[in-house]
Design a protein around this motif. Structure first.
Motif, short mmCIF file in Angstrom:
data_model
loop_
_atom_site.label_atom_id
_atom_site.label_comp_id
_atom_site.label_asym_id
_atom_site.label_seq_id
_atom_site.Cartn_x
_atom_site.Cartn_y
_atom_site.Cartn_z
N GLU A 159 -7.36 11.03 9.74
CA GLU A 159 -8.23 10.01 10.33
C GLU A 159 -8.96 10.54 11.57
N ARG A 188 -6.19 7.15 0.38
CA ARG A 188 -6.17 5.85 1.04
C ARG A 188 -6.64 5.97 2.50
N ILE A 189 -6.21 7.03 3.18
CA ILE A 189 -6.63 7.23 4.57
C ILE A 189 -8.13 7.46 4.65
N LYS A 221 -10.49 6.59 2.46
CA LYS A 221 -11.17 5.35 2.07
C LYS A 221 -11.19 4.34 3.22
N HIS A 222 -10.05 4.12 3.85
CA HIS A 222 -9.96 3.13 4.93
C HIS A 222 -10.70 3.58 6.18
N THR A 223 -10.68 4.89 6.46
CA THR A 223 -11.40 5.38 7.65
C THR A 223 -12.91 5.24 7.45
N LYS A 272 -14.34 3.00 5.60
CA LYS A 272 -14.62 1.55 5.69
C LYS A 272 -14.67 1.09 7.14
N GLU A 273 -13.75 1.60 7.95
CA GLU A 273 -13.71 1.25 9.37
C GLU A 273 -14.99 1.69 10.07
N LYS A 297 -18.13 -0.51 9.25
CA LYS A 297 -18.15 -1.92 9.64
C LYS A 297 -19.23 -2.19 10.67
#
Length: 311
Positions: free
Chosen positions: A222, A249-250, A252-254, A256-257, A260
């Motif tokens: 991240e 998963r890391i 993808k979520h990073t 997305k963050e 935003k």
């Protein structure tokens, strides 16, 4: 042993960078230099590539492979978690693209003495950076039963994690566990024979978990993505290949963050968070290897490519 590593999703990962003639690009996981060479072919004689790897063997092998591009390449032995420091030391403020090929290389897996593989007799090592003091043997012989179970369950997604940890602690009370084959024997004893007969090798998940823990592979992703995005030029891209669901998963979520626009609760009448959207996600769904690539290189089977672009 010759450094051999087949670059996965080679064409796709580099094509998605939209390489520009004369651009500056960073290969954060140099390996054998396959992705780097593909980038150098696209950026022309005025382009510049930085290659980073913590494995001295990778630096040596890639240096030989990329020697014909002398003057256009800087190779740095370091961990990509120190990405900003590396760029500062080279006097580079912004770049046009980053590429990450996460996980372990074929060379590391296939070099018995590195201790990454359950297939070979070797010391329990698993260090990507051989100057590091933390080895798999250190973890196996010194962590508590609960700590070992947590690592094996979380990083290996192993259903028998608690039982394997229990057997490891019992075995080390008699004798320090030093080799891969000793650990494989303990794991096989811990997993019931009916379970061992189906599915992957019984030691695969535990070895994966220990390797991730030894090299802190998940803990640095991240921060490296965020550092990379902060050093991208406008419309610069970051291309990341993962081989494990936790890595993916890391990423993808990073992404997305960073994509935003606002983090305020939906009921807030006005935005008070001042969050600035930093990237646009280019790959809503990950790019997967073709059937032809999987057939040619079975290790590509679990690969996923995700790409984002700086706004």
């Amino acid at each position: 042993m010759e450094f051999k590593h087949i670059s996965v999703l080679l064409e796709e990962s580099v094509d998605y960078l939209n390489c520009k003639e004369g651009g500056t690009y960073v290969d954060c996981t140099l390996g054998g230099g396959g992705h780097s060479e593909q980038i150098l072919k696209k950026i022309g004689s005025t382009g510049h590539l930085v290659g980073i790897d913590q494995d001295a063997s990778a630096i040596k092998a890639a240096g030989e492979r990329l020697s014909k591009y002398e003057g256009r390449v800087d190779l740095v032995k370091d961990n990509y978690s120190n990405l900003s420091y590396v760029l500062d030391e080279l006097g580079i403020e912004k770049v046009d693209g980053f590429i990450f090929d996460l996980g372990v290389s074929s060379y590391q897996l296939d070099t018995p003495e590195r201790g990454f593989s359950y297939k070979y007799e070797a010391p329990l090592d698993m260090r990507m950076n051989r100057n590091s003091h933390r080895t798999a043997a250190n973890l196996v012989n010194n962590l508590s039963e609960d700590e070992l179970a947590g690592i094996i369950e979380d990083y290996g997604e192993e259903n028998w994690a608690k039982r394997i940890a229990q057997f490891i602690v019992e075995a080390r009370s008699e004798k320090r566990i030093e080799t891969t084959t000793e650990l494989v024997g303990i794991i096989k004893a811990a997993i019931p024979a009916t379970v061992r007969r189906s599915g992957p090798h019984p030691a695969r998940r535990t070895f994966q978990a220990l390797r991730i823990a030894v090299n802190d592979e998940l803990g640095i992703i991240e921060g490296a993505i965020k550092d990379g995005v902060s050093r991208l030029k406008k419309k610069g891209r970051i291309s990341i290949i993962t081989f494990h669901s936790l890595e993916d998963r890391i990423v993808k979520h990073t992404y997305k963050e960073l994509a935003k626009k606002c983090t305020c609760p939906p009921k807030f009448p006005i935005c008070t968070c001042d969050t600035e959207r930093q990237v646009k996600i280019i790959t809503r769904n990950p790019i997967l290897p073709s059937e032809e690539e999987i057939e040619a290189n079975a290790r590509s089977r679990s690969a996923k490519l995700r790409v984002a672009q700086r706004l």
